[in-house]
Motif scaffolding. Structure first.
Motif, mmCIF file in Angstrom:
data_model
loop_
_atom_site.group_PDB
_atom_site.id
_atom_site.type_symbol
_atom_site.label_atom_id
_atom_site.label_comp_id
_atom_site.label_asym_id
_atom_site.label_seq_id
_atom_site.Cartn_x
_atom_site.Cartn_y
_atom_site.Cartn_z
ATOM 1 N N TYR A 136 1.140 5.744 11.512
ATOM 2 C CA TYR A 136 1.425 6.008 10.112
ATOM 3 C C TYR A 136 1.659 4.706 9.344
ATOM 4 N N PRO A 137 1.180 4.642 8.095
ATOM 5 C CA PRO A 137 1.447 3.459 7.279
ATOM 6 C C PRO A 137 2.937 3.145 7.123
ATOM 7 N N ASP A 138 3.789 4.167 7.065
ATOM 8 C CA ASP A 138 5.224 3.903 6.893
ATOM 9 C C ASP A 138 5.781 3.085 8.059
ATOM 10 N N LEU A 139 5.367 3.419 9.287
ATOM 11 C CA LEU A 139 5.819 2.649 10.446
ATOM 12 C C LEU A 139 5.205 1.257 10.437
ATOM 13 N N PHE A 141 4.468 -0.483 7.774
ATOM 14 C CA PHE A 141 5.223 -1.267 6.782
ATOM 15 C C PHE A 141 6.642 -1.591 7.266
ATOM 16 N N ARG A 142 7.169 -0.779 8.159
ATOM 17 C CA ARG A 142 8.521 -1.038 8.654
ATOM 18 C C ARG A 142 8.539 -2.202 9.640
ATOM 19 N N PHE A 178 2.653 -2.977 -1.781
ATOM 20 C CA PHE A 178 2.658 -4.415 -1.544
ATOM 21 C C PHE A 178 3.304 -4.739 -0.207
ATOM 22 N N PHE A 179 2.746 -5.741 0.471
ATOM 23 C CA PHE A 179 3.295 -6.194 1.746
ATOM 24 C C PHE A 179 4.288 -7.321 1.464
ATOM 25 N N ASN A 180 5.565 -7.061 1.675
ATOM 26 C CA ASN A 180 6.614 -8.008 1.305
ATOM 27 C C ASN A 180 7.018 -8.893 2.476
#
Length: 449
Positions: A136-139, A141-142, A178-180
């Motif tokens: 998943y994208p959420d994981l 990004f985490r 955005f990738f922070n």
């Protein structure tokens, strides 16, 4: 062979298991796998590494590549040594049984630290092909930012390279999010593209022009869009069976080379490997995608390597004199003028030696070395060059816009083509423009760069 960089894979276990990294020698490792013949081979050809611990041998490989002028990208390929990849791997994605994000970040930090002052190591790829039912994208990004920050903190100079999900075919989730991270100017994204990355059998079920245009649209949507937003993108895996028996792979490669040239991409082809010491329990399995043959001495397919040569040199960038070219993706060669006869004609040559070519679709005139193309009225004849009085108007037809067509004086529509006997440019009836999946238009594909 023209390559300048090696994407060198490593398992996370190399940084987290001291027994593997520091206590087990190359000889002991091979003998534990009953690879006694290969021990003798290493003793003959690379005796220096035979009794080194595994990680020391890894360092020696990186050092030797540097001594030979080759850059290295260290690619964290998987958690434990083995073959990759499938959806049900236990290390497929963050949180899987063999993929602890905390251990992973520590391993990345350690690898980055150990190669901090090694100048030919120019990048670290955080993880190869995240995949599975929980990618998943959420994981993503985490945890991806944590891995990126770990590498940057340990080695501020090295590029930080990030894979997408779905076997690294999909970065589309970055369109709206955005990738922070705390650093700039060293973040690189990577994307993979194989003939099997999309609809099964697509390259033989559909016309090559139609499916090439469709899949390039998908590849652009899934990752290529990052280029338009100013982010570096490397095509870090692609390739096909070099024996020439895979019709899908052959057609896909022509499409890929055209796209890679248009975008002036950096890339890494899978693979250099001629064969494997041991792969999934089989000794000396041949790698049919390998640039080298099973002897590791000769090129497996010189024609394939020639195709890749067309995208080995940058077409634009800092310090480069701008030069427009017309690439023939099937051969990896470019159109240039031929003055060997009484009348100048066109032929293919190495792109680095070819004349500048310009084509304005609205104008329809193809200029090569300040002369314009004059097309013949009869199929099979060579295309000539003139000084401007008889310039022919060409059109880009088919979904790929890689067919350059024109009308003869009697209304016949012909396309530029390549005579395979001498690489001269001739005019022939246009082929495989749409719908027909049985034929291959590759000889008539020309990419305007």
């Amino acid at each position: 062979m023209g390559f300048n960089c090696v994407r060198l894979t490593w398992p996370l276990d190399l940084m987290t298991n001291e027994t593997l990294a520091l206590k087990l020698t190359v000889k002991q490792s091979f003998e534990s796998l009953n690879l006694f013949d290969d021990v003798l081979g290493i003793q003959t050809h690379n005796p220096k590494i035979l009794n080194l611990p595994i990680f020391s041998a890894f360092q020696e490989v990186v050092s030797n590549l540097g001594q030979n002028g080759l850059m290295v990208i260290l690619d964290n390929h998987l958690t434990y040594p083995g073959w990759c990849c499938s959806d049900n791997d236990l290390d497929a994605f963050f949180g899987y049984p063999n993929f602890d994000p905390i251990v992973w970040a520590k391993g990345l930090s350690k690898m980055a630290t150990l190669f901090r002052n090694v100048t030919n190591v120019i990048g670290l790829s955080l993880r190869n092909e995240p995949r599975g039912t929980r990618d998943y994208p959420d994981l993503w990004f985490r945890f991806m930012p944590k891995g990126a920050e770990a590498v940057h903190a340990a080695n501020p100079e090295v590029l930080v390279i990030l894979s997408g999900i779905d076997f690294d075919t999909n970065l589309s989730f970055l369109r709206d999010r955005f990738f922070n991270v705390s650093f700039t100017d060293k973040l690189v994204f990577e994307q993979h593209w194989y003939s099997f990355s999309h609809e099964g059998g697509a390259w033989v079920k559909h016309n090559s022009n139609d499916i090439c245009a469709k899949i390039i649209g998908e590849v652009t949507h899934n990752g290529g869009f990052l280029l338009d937003r100013g982010f570096p993108l490397i095509l870090s895996e692609f390739g096909t069976d070099e024996r020439g028996v895979d019709v899908s792979g052959n057609r896909y490669m022509n499409c890929l080379v055209a796209w890679a040239a248009e975008k002036d991409l950096d890339w890494a082809v899978w693979a250099l490997t001629g064969d494997y010491y041991l792969r999934t329990g089989t000794k000396h399995m041949v790698e049919t995608y390998g640039v080298l043959d099973a002897t590791w001495k000769d090129v497996r397919n010189a024609t394939y390597l020639q195709k890749l040569s067309g995208i080995q040199h940058p077409f634009r960038g800092p310090g480069l004199q701008e030069k427009r070219l017309l690439l023939h993706p099937h051969t990896g060669l470019c159109i240039t003028s031929n003055h060997s006869g009484n009348v100048p004609t066109l032929r293919l040559d190495l792109c680095t030696k070819s004349d500048s070519s310009t084509f304005n679709p609205k104008e329809g005139i193809l200029w090569v070395n300040k002369m314009c193309v004059e097309t013949p009225d009869v199929a099979g004849q060579k295309v000539k060059l003139g000084v401007g009085s008889k310039c022919s108007k060409l059109g880009q037809i088919s979904a790929t816009k890689m067919h350059l067509s024109f009308k003869t004086s009697n209304g016949l529509v012909l396309c530029l083509d390549v005579d395979e006997h001498d690489n001269s440019i001739v005019a022939n009836p246009c082929k495989c423009l749409t719908k027909d999946a049985s034929c291959d238009p590759a000889s008539q594909w020309f990419k305007v760069l």
